[in-house]
Design an enzyme around this catalytic site. Structure first.
Site, PDB file in Angstrom:
ATOM      1  N   THR A 108       0.918  -1.036   0.139  1.00 36.14           N
ATOM      2  CA  THR A 108      -0.078   0.098   0.035  1.00 36.14           C
ATOM      3  C   THR A 108       1.002   1.255   0.047  1.00 36.14           C
ATOM      4  OG1 THR A 108      -0.045   0.186   2.409  1.00 36.14           O
ATOM      5  CG2 THR A 108      -1.864  -1.083   1.403  1.00 36.14           C
ATOM      6  N   TRP A 132     -19.903  15.700  11.424  1.00 36.04           N
ATOM      7  CA  TRP A 132     -19.040  15.463  10.307  1.00 36.04           C
ATOM      8  C   TRP A 132     -19.358  15.946   8.923  1.00 36.04           C
ATOM      9  CZ3 TRP A 132     -17.358   9.594  10.422  1.00 36.04           C
ATOM     10  CH2 TRP A 132     -16.878   9.139  11.571  1.00 36.04           C
ATOM     11  N   GLU A 146      -5.958  -3.618  -0.710  1.00 38.55           N
ATOM     12  CA  GLU A 146      -6.134  -4.915   0.248  1.00 38.55           C
ATOM     13  C   GLU A 146      -7.440  -5.743  -0.410  1.00 38.55           C
ATOM     14  OE1 GLU A 146      -5.503  -1.739   1.186  1.00 38.55           O
ATOM     15  OE2 GLU A 146      -4.625  -1.675   3.140  1.00 38.55           O
ATOM     16  N   LYS A 158     -14.420  17.117  11.152  1.00 40.23           N
ATOM     17  CA  LYS A 158     -15.196  16.967  12.601  1.00 40.23           C
ATOM     18  C   LYS A 158     -15.244  18.596  13.007  1.00 40.23           C
ATOM     19  CE  LYS A 158     -13.636  12.529  13.420  1.00 40.23           C
ATOM     20  NZ  LYS A 158     -12.428  11.988  13.337  1.00 40.23           N
TER      21      LYS A 158
HETATM   22  P1  ADP Z   1      -3.801   3.577  -0.196  1.00 37.76           P
HETATM   23  O1  ADP Z   1      -4.713   3.210   0.870  1.00 37.76           O
HETATM   24  O2  ADP Z   1      -2.451   3.256   0.052  1.00 37.76           O
HETATM   25  O3  ADP Z   1      -3.691   5.255  -0.720  1.00 37.76           O
HETATM   26  P2  ADP Z   1      -5.130   2.506  -2.236  1.00 37.76           P
HETATM   27  O4  ADP Z   1      -5.318   2.628  -3.847  1.00 37.76           O
HETATM   28  O5  ADP Z   1      -5.384   0.993  -1.727  1.00 37.76           O
HETATM   29  O6  ADP Z   1      -4.120   2.820  -1.697  1.00 37.76           O
HETATM   30  O7  ADP Z   1      -6.409   3.362  -1.800  1.00 37.76           O
HETATM   31  C1  ADP Z   1      -7.684   2.760  -1.240  1.00 37.76           C
HETATM   32  C2  ADP Z   1      -8.538   3.864  -0.966  1.00 37.76           C
HETATM   33  O8  ADP Z   1      -8.734   4.864  -1.951  1.00 37.76           O
HETATM   34  C3  ADP Z   1      -9.965   3.345  -0.473  1.00 37.76           C
HETATM   35  O9  ADP Z   1      -9.843   3.212   0.894  1.00 37.76           O
HETATM   36  C4  ADP Z   1     -10.597   5.084  -0.606  1.00 37.76           C
HETATM   37  O10 ADP Z   1     -10.578   5.498   0.456  1.00 37.76           O
HETATM   38  C5  ADP Z   1     -10.074   5.357  -1.828  1.00 37.76           C
HETATM   39  N1  ADP Z   1     -10.888   5.603  -2.927  1.00 37.76           N
HETATM   40  C6  ADP Z   1     -10.699   4.272  -3.871  1.00 37.76           C
HETATM   41  N2  ADP Z   1     -11.713   4.611  -4.838  1.00 37.76           N
HETATM   42  C7  ADP Z   1     -12.307   5.862  -4.484  1.00 37.76           C
HETATM   43  C8  ADP Z   1     -13.543   6.547  -4.900  1.00 37.76           C
HETATM   44  N3  ADP Z   1     -13.986   5.933  -6.211  1.00 37.76           N
HETATM   45  N4  ADP Z   1     -14.032   7.360  -4.342  1.00 37.76           N
HETATM   46  C9  ADP Z   1     -13.510   7.711  -2.881  1.00 37.76           C
HETATM   47  N5  ADP Z   1     -12.446   6.968  -2.625  1.00 37.76           N
HETATM   48  C10 ADP Z   1     -11.866   6.049  -3.187  1.00 37.76           C
END
Ligand code: ADP
Length: 546
Positions: free
Chosen positions: A188, A446, A333, A441
């Site tokens: 990640t 929120w 994940e 917050k």
């Molecule tokens: P990292 O968490 O290390 O940045 P990831 O690519 O796994 O790498 O990121 C996943 C996160 O990206 C999700 O948990 C979410 O917060 C965000 N995310 C992914 N797709 C979307 C989307 N379409 N809209 C909003 N947030 C998104």
């Protein structure tokens, strides 16, 4: 009683076998770091992946040894995807946009035996090689005569990938083993703390590929020409290299050229029907196509995910360019696909505006992904499209733990906490309102940073917007809007804040706007809000919250 069906394990090599057998002449087109456009086919990829697997044997790599890659989207990287996993090694895609120190840390944590790199990333290889004693082989993804002399000096014994392959037979008997065996590894991006390794299996990868291809997901077929802008080092390019082979779709790899003009030309020339990427890369393409008044007639749909696609961007694609947007949500994940947004039969009778209100959400869970939305105490919240809580997921392509992690498993009663704050409606459509760490917050309420960003993005003078929490002595936190203006715009703070009136409750309107030349982006193209918070937020005097 057990069913009387064959228990044939799901193998990644089976995907390439299938593509080579039934779609052998389907093309894989790559813009190379060398600058030219290279063409190959699934049949040739099968041969070269076989040569590559033979080379891994010849170099003495054991089963389950990690094979690192530092590479753009291209045919050599694609060959390695199949050669490493297919021969029972673990493909470890490294993110070259990380700092070299972090890359070295990840290589050592993963204990990579070999690292293959595009020549563009030779400086990274040179910088980290001495710090990665476990790596026995450094391989430059180039022809033998393209190996720069200084590279051989800096990394003694560095090999040319093409030379390695040339010395090997083009047949390999892909082994069949337990489908739960590890196949690939992706860390990640680690915006907080050290990066964490997610270790996929053959089973999870093949099941995810089936799911990705479904009609309500990417709707992939042998008639498609697919361009993953999303990098192969970012969660396996969202599974496209596997799902394309599973369906026999043509693949078009953009290499390092991700600017609007290069993407446009490649899509036009290769008849691309589906493209996929994070919102920030699409800004370049949108602007180029707008400014030059050009279209890509074949491009029917684009998958946008990784961070929230602003409704204004979705609308621009749909209405100005005639390209249907599939909004997707997922995470490393989750291999990564969790939800994708497409309408149901009953929505077809709705007017355009009502359909659009659904389409901007992140979508419905794909079969295989179970979801729950819970409050701070872990109690389930209603699926009413309003109640906001933490999203939990489980399924066969969702991580159960991190690789070589000393921390306890992240699972809570078998569910993986996503760290995302969401609403779910009665039809199962999920809307991400924030990441837990980005939510604002204010006075016990929120405020969704994504909602405030989406409004700013709808202003014609705004090119990019991030909304962050600014500490506030009275309200705890208040929203601060950080904006990149479109070129030549004279937009000011008051005009932009006035644009919010009537669109959100008054107390949600940002307190202030900071105009910046650029918003810092992380290694996967996402806005780095933690850096913005560190740079731009200092405790302020109490501000009005009506
Ligand atoms: P990292 O968490 O290390 O940045 P990831 O690519 O796994 O790498 O990121 C996943 C996160 O990206 C999700 O948990 C979410 O917060 C965000 N995310 C992914 N797709 C979307 C989307 N379409 N809209 C909003 N947030 C998104």
């Amino acid at each position: 009683m057990l069913g009387l069906m064959q228990n044939h394990p799901l193998m990644i090599s089976g995907l390439l076998d299938f593509a080579a057998r039934y779609h052998g002449d389907t093309e894989i087109v790559s813009r190379r770091v060398e600058g030219d456009v290279h063409r190959t086919t699934y049949a040739e990829v099968q041969q070269r992946a076989s040569q590559c697997a033979n080379a891994l044997d010849a170099l003495g790599l054991a089963a389950q040894d990690r094979v690192g890659t530092l590479a753009w989207n291209g045919y050599r990287h694609f060959e390695l995807y199949y050669a490493a996993s297919g021969s029972e090694r673990i493909l470890h895609t490294l993110n070259p946009r990380l700092h070299p120190e972090q890359i070295a840390w990840i290589i050592n944590h993963a204990d990579d035996r070999m690292v293959c790199f595009d020549l563009t990333f030779a400086p990274i290889a040179k910088a980290v090689a001495a710090h990665c004693p476990g790596v026995k082989h450094w391989v430059a993804l180039c022809e033998a005569d393209a190996l720069p002399a200084d590279l051989a000096e800096a990394i003694p014994g560095v090999l040319s990938y093409d030379a390695l392959l040339a010395a090997q037979p083009a047949r390999y008997a892909w082994p069949v083993f337990d489908e739960n065996t590890a196949s690939s590894l992706c860390y990640t991006s680690g915006t907080t703390g050290n990066p964490k390794g997610v270790l996929y299996s053959h089973r999870s990868t093949v099941l995810h590929a089936y799911a990705a291809a479904l009609p309500d997901v990417m709707n992939l077929s042998a008639r498609d020409s697919v361009l993953p802008v999303v990098p192969m080092f970012h969660v396996n390019a969202w599974g496209i290299p596997y799902a394309a082979a599973l369906t026999g779709a043509k693949l078009v790899f953009p290499g390092p050229a991700l600017d609007g003009k290069s993407l446009f030309e490649l899509m036009r020339d290769e008849g691309v029907t589906l493209a996929a990427g994070v919102p920030t890369v699409w800004l370049g393409l949108l602007n180029f196509m707008r400014d030059n008044k050009v279209r890509i007639p074949t491009l029917q749909r684009t998958v946008i995910g990784g961070s929230a696609a602003a409704p204004a961007m979705i609308r621009a694609f749909e209405e100005e360019l005639g390209i249907h947007v599939l909004h997707a949500w997922g995470m490393t994940e989750m291999s990564p696909l969790g939800t994708l947004c497409s309408l149901k039969n009953k929505h077809l009778a709705l007017d355009k505006a009502s359909q659009f209100a659904i389409q901007v959400k992140q979508g419905r869970p794909i079969f295989g992904v179970d979801v729950r939305v819970v409050d701070g105490n872990g109690a389930d919240l209603p699926w009413d499209g309003k109640s906001t809580g933490n999203l939990l997921v489980r399924g066969p392509w969702i991580a159960s733990d991190y690789y070589r992690s000393e921390a306890p498993s992240p699972l809570q009663d078998g569910w993986f906490p996503t760290g995302d704050v969401v609403t779910i409606d009665a039809d199962g459509y999920i809307q991400i309102t924030d990441r837990t760490k980005d939510v604002i917050k204010s006075g016990g309420e929120w405020i969704s940073s994504i909602e405030l960003e989406n409004i700013a993005m709808a202003h014609p003078a705004v090119a990019m917007a991030a909304c962050i929490a600014r500490p506030d002595p009275k309200w705890d936190e208040r929203p601060l809007l950080v904006v990149v203006k479109r070129e030549g715009s004279t937009l000011d703070r008051d005009e932009l804040l006035k644009f919010y009136e009537g669109k959100v409750a008054k107390w949600m309107i940002p307190d202030d706007v900071v105009f910046v030349p650029a918003i810092p982006l992380g290694a996967t193209g996402k806005m780095l809000k933690n850096r913005l918070r560190a740079e731009l937020t200092a405790p302020q005097a109490a501000s009005p919250q009506a």
